[in-house]
Motif scaffolding. Structure first.
Motif, PDB file in Angstrom:
ATOM      1  N   THR A   1      67.712  58.977  67.027  1.00 24.59           N
ATOM      2  CA  THR A   1      68.239  60.390  67.844  1.00 24.59           C
ATOM      3  C   THR A   1      69.398  60.440  66.730  1.00 24.59           C
ATOM      4  OG1 THR A   1      67.831  59.488  70.097  1.00 24.59           O
ATOM      5  CG2 THR A   1      69.431  61.109  69.635  1.00 24.59           C
ATOM      6  N   THR A   2      69.440  62.171  66.530  1.00 28.90           N
ATOM      7  CA  THR A   2      70.356  62.635  65.681  1.00 28.90           C
ATOM      8  C   THR A   2      71.499  63.487  66.249  1.00 28.90           C
ATOM      9  OG1 THR A   2      69.023  64.560  65.130  1.00 28.90           O
ATOM     10  CG2 THR A   2      68.798  62.712  63.613  1.00 28.90           C
ATOM     11  N   ASP A   3      71.179  63.864  67.562  1.00 28.75           N
ATOM     12  CA  ASP A   3      72.239  64.488  68.357  1.00 28.75           C
ATOM     13  C   ASP A   3      73.647  63.414  68.268  1.00 28.75           C
ATOM     14  OD1 ASP A   3      71.144  62.938  69.960  1.00 28.75           O
ATOM     15  OD2 ASP A   3      71.567  63.732  71.652  1.00 28.75           O
ATOM     16  N   LEU A   4      74.762  64.542  68.371  1.00 27.86           N
ATOM     17  CA  LEU A   4      76.028  63.813  68.853  1.00 27.86           C
ATOM     18  C   LEU A   4      75.949  63.213  70.030  1.00 27.86           C
ATOM     19  CD1 LEU A   4      78.257  66.560  67.422  1.00 27.86           C
ATOM     20  CD2 LEU A   4      77.465  64.459  66.144  1.00 27.86           C
ATOM     21  N   PRO A   5      76.676  61.583  70.090  1.00 22.99           N
ATOM     22  CA  PRO A   5      76.865  61.206  71.281  1.00 22.99           C
ATOM     23  C   PRO A   5      77.725  61.784  72.182  1.00 22.99           C
ATOM     24  CG  PRO A   5      77.619  59.941  69.701  1.00 22.99           C
ATOM     25  CD  PRO A   5      77.103  61.106  68.841  1.00 22.99           C
ATOM     26  N   ARG A   6      77.422  61.864  73.263  1.00 23.68           N
ATOM     27  CA  ARG A   6      78.213  62.140  74.671  1.00 23.68           C
ATOM     28  C   ARG A   6      78.511  61.144  75.654  1.00 23.68           C
ATOM     29  NH1 ARG A   6      78.969  67.597  74.445  1.00 23.68           N
ATOM     30  NH2 ARG A   6      79.447  68.038  76.717  1.00 23.68           N
ATOM     31  N   PRO A   7      79.464  60.738  76.331  1.00 19.94           N
ATOM     32  CA  PRO A   7      79.752  59.895  77.180  1.00 19.94           C
ATOM     33  C   PRO A   7      78.691  60.028  78.290  1.00 19.94           C
ATOM     34  CG  PRO A   7      81.725  60.776  76.713  1.00 19.94           C
ATOM     35  CD  PRO A   7      80.883  61.513  75.822  1.00 19.94           C
ATOM     36  N   PHE A   8      78.089  59.007  78.989  1.00 16.75           N
ATOM     37  CA  PHE A   8      76.834  58.943  79.655  1.00 16.75           C
ATOM     38  C   PHE A   8      77.085  58.220  80.912  1.00 16.75           C
ATOM     39  CE2 PHE A   8      72.729  58.227  81.418  1.00 16.75           C
ATOM     40  CZ  PHE A   8      72.005  59.512  81.259  1.00 16.75           C
TER      41      PHE A   8
ATOM     42  N   TRP B   1      68.134  51.726  63.372  1.00 21.18           N
ATOM     43  CA  TRP B   1      67.908  52.862  64.326  1.00 21.18           C
ATOM     44  C   TRP B   1      66.535  53.141  64.375  1.00 21.18           C
ATOM     45  CZ3 TRP B   1      71.360  55.273  67.211  1.00 21.18           C
ATOM     46  CH2 TRP B   1      72.698  55.105  66.987  1.00 21.18           C
ATOM     47  N   GLY B   2      66.107  53.319  65.670  1.00 24.31           N
ATOM     48  CA  GLY B   2      64.759  53.814  65.949  1.00 24.31           C
ATOM     49  C   GLY B   2      64.016  52.582  66.597  1.00 24.31           C
ATOM     50  N   GLN B   3      64.395  51.388  66.058  1.00 23.16           N
ATOM     51  CA  GLN B   3      63.385  50.398  66.489  1.00 23.16           C
ATOM     52  C   GLN B   3      63.409  50.132  68.120  1.00 23.16           C
ATOM     53  OE1 GLN B   3      64.102  46.738  64.024  1.00 23.16           O
ATOM     54  NE2 GLN B   3      64.094  47.971  62.064  1.00 23.16           N
TER      55      GLN B   3
ATOM     56  N   MET C   1      68.879  54.630  70.857  1.00 22.24           N
ATOM     57  CA  MET C   1      67.918  53.687  70.108  1.00 22.24           C
ATOM     58  C   MET C   1      68.433  53.107  68.878  1.00 22.24           C
ATOM     59  SD  MET C   1      65.292  53.396  72.060  1.00 22.24           S
ATOM     60  CE  MET C   1      63.861  52.774  71.153  1.00 22.24           C
ATOM     61  N   CYS C   2      69.621  52.431  68.981  1.00 21.91           N
ATOM     62  CA  CYS C   2      70.400  51.733  68.094  1.00 21.91           C
ATOM     63  C   CYS C   2      69.709  50.374  67.658  1.00 21.91           C
ATOM     64  CB  CYS C   2      71.795  51.457  68.354  1.00 21.91           C
ATOM     65  SG  CYS C   2      72.128  50.080  69.483  1.00 21.91           S
ATOM     66  N   ALA C   3      68.736  49.885  68.649  1.00 23.57           N
ATOM     67  CA  ALA C   3      68.052  48.733  68.360  1.00 23.57           C
ATOM     68  C   ALA C   3      68.810  47.462  68.583  1.00 23.57           C
ATOM     69  CB  ALA C   3      67.236  48.981  67.174  1.00 23.57           C
TER      70      ALA C   3
ATOM     71  N   VAL D   1      54.019  53.410  70.480  1.00 25.89           N
ATOM     72  CA  VAL D   1      53.707  53.875  71.913  1.00 25.89           C
ATOM     73  C   VAL D   1      55.033  53.086  72.969  1.00 25.89           C
ATOM     74  CG1 VAL D   1      52.290  53.856  74.035  1.00 25.89           C
ATOM     75  CG2 VAL D   1      51.361  54.503  71.900  1.00 25.89           C
ATOM     76  N   PHE D   2      54.811  51.761  72.722  1.00 30.07           N
ATOM     77  CA  PHE D   2      56.082  50.948  73.270  1.00 30.07           C
ATOM     78  C   PHE D   2      57.349  51.567  73.040  1.00 30.07           C
ATOM     79  CE2 PHE D   2      58.846  47.735  73.939  1.00 30.07           C
ATOM     80  CZ  PHE D   2      58.688  47.046  75.011  1.00 30.07           C
ATOM     81  N   THR D   3      57.724  51.806  71.706  1.00 31.28           N
ATOM     82  CA  THR D   3      59.124  52.257  71.441  1.00 31.28           C
ATOM     83  C   THR D   3      59.357  53.645  71.890  1.00 31.28           C
ATOM     84  OG1 THR D   3      58.937  50.734  69.657  1.00 31.28           O
ATOM     85  CG2 THR D   3      60.716  52.674  69.405  1.00 31.28           C
ATOM     86  N   PHE D   4      58.410  54.483  71.813  1.00 28.00           N
ATOM     87  CA  PHE D   4      58.374  55.969  72.437  1.00 28.00           C
ATOM     88  C   PHE D   4      58.771  55.710  74.116  1.00 28.00           C
ATOM     89  CE2 PHE D   4      56.457  59.333  74.730  1.00 28.00           C
ATOM     90  CZ  PHE D   4      57.277  60.474  74.184  1.00 28.00           C
ATOM     91  N   ALA D   5      58.162  54.953  74.780  1.00 31.86           N
ATOM     92  CA  ALA D   5      58.327  54.622  76.082  1.00 31.86           C
ATOM     93  C   ALA D   5      59.743  54.180  76.542  1.00 31.86           C
ATOM     94  CB  ALA D   5      56.982  53.679  76.852  1.00 31.86           C
ATOM     95  N   GLU D   6      59.964  53.430  75.560  1.00 33.17           N
ATOM     96  CA  GLU D   6      61.556  52.898  75.781  1.00 33.17           C
ATOM     97  C   GLU D   6      62.460  53.943  75.605  1.00 33.17           C
ATOM     98  OE1 GLU D   6      64.390  49.470  73.310  1.00 33.17           O
ATOM     99  OE2 GLU D   6      62.040  49.303  73.325  1.00 33.17           O
ATOM    100  N   ARG D   7      62.217  54.671  74.510  1.00 35.33           N
ATOM    101  CA  ARG D   7      63.179  55.691  74.260  1.00 35.33           C
ATOM    102  C   ARG D   7      63.265  56.726  75.441  1.00 35.33           C
ATOM    103  NH1 ARG D   7      61.151  57.073  69.975  1.00 35.33           N
ATOM    104  NH2 ARG D   7      62.775  56.259  68.393  1.00 35.33           N
ATOM    105  N   VAL D   8      62.182  57.007  76.033  1.00 33.16           N
ATOM    106  CA  VAL D   8      62.319  57.932  77.150  1.00 33.16           C
ATOM    107  C   VAL D   8      62.759  57.459  78.262  1.00 33.16           C
ATOM    108  CG1 VAL D   8      60.721  59.334  78.783  1.00 33.16           C
ATOM    109  CG2 VAL D   8      60.116  59.373  76.227  1.00 33.16           C
TER     110      VAL D   8
END
Length: 179
Positions: A5-12, A141-143, A68-70, A51-58
C-alpha cells in the motif's frame, strides 16, 4: 507479489473486537503443525500465495486498516494497527497527541495508540503495550504476515514476557525491580 500500500496512513479504529481476534489468533496459532504445512504449501505455489495474500490484504485492510507491512503487531496492540499511525510509530504515541486524544497529523481522528490503549485496558492486557517492538524490515512490505507468522519468520518482533518483568532495566532506572 502485489505492491505494498502506498497511500498515507491514517489512524484507524478496528472493526472487530480484540477479544474476537484473540480467539481467532488462538485457532490459527503457529504451534499447530497444520498451519506450518499450509504456509509451506503456499510458499511452494506462488499463484496460491498471491491469492492468499490478496485475500489477507482485503480482509485486514477492512478490519484493521492494514497496510501489509508483513510483520504484524496486532496481537500486542489489542488489534489496533500501529502502521495506521501517520508517523508509523511502532512503540506508542508521539508527543503531539492532543489533550482530547486526537492525532497530531489528523486532528479530527483519535490517535491509534490511544485506541490501542483503550482496547488493551478493556481486555486486561495493558502489559502487552509495554512490549518494545523492533523496527520493521522494509523489504517485506506486501508479503503475507500470516505466512510469515506460521513459518516463524516474525520471531522476535517484540520483547518477551521476561523482558516486561524487567521493566525497570528497559526504562533505564537504577532502582532495580519494584517491590
Amino acid at each position: 507479489m502485489a505492491p505494498a500500500t502506498t497511500d498515507l496512513p491514517r489512524p484507524f479504529r478496528p472493526h472487530v473486537t480484540a477479544q474476537a481476534m484473540s480467539a481467532l489468533h488462538r485457532v490459527l496459532d503457529r504451534r499447530n503443525p497444520l498451519w506450518y504445512a499450509v504456509a509451506s504449501a503456499l510458499m511452494r505455489t506462488p499463484p496460491l500465495y498471491r491469492v492468499f495474500t490478496f485475500a489477507e490484504r482485503v480482509v485486514k485492510s477492512q478490519l484493521f486498516g492494514c497496510r501489509m507491512c508483513a510483520q504484524c503487531a496486532l496481537p500486542v496492540t489489542a488489534y489496533a494497527c500501529p502502521m495506521t499511525c501517520p508517523k508509523q510509530l511502532r512503540n506508542g504515541p508521539c508527543g503531539g497527541v492532543g489533550v482530547d486524544g486526537s492525532c497530531e497529523v489528523y486532528r479530527g481522528m483519535r490517535c491509534v495508540w490511544l485506541i490501542a490503549y483503550e482496547r488493551a485496558d478493556a481486555e486486561g492486557r495493558l502489559a502487552d503495550l509495554r512490549r518494545l517492538q523492533r523496527p520493521i524490515d522494509q523489504r517485506k512490505w506486501g508479503q503475507s504476515s500470516w505466512v510469515n507468522y506460521w513459518l516463524g519468520e516474525d520471531e522476535g518482533l517484540w520483547t518477551t514476557d521476561q523482558d516486561i518483568e524487567h521493566e525497570p532495566l528497559l526504562l533505564g532506572t537504577s532502582a532495580g525491580p519494584r517491590s
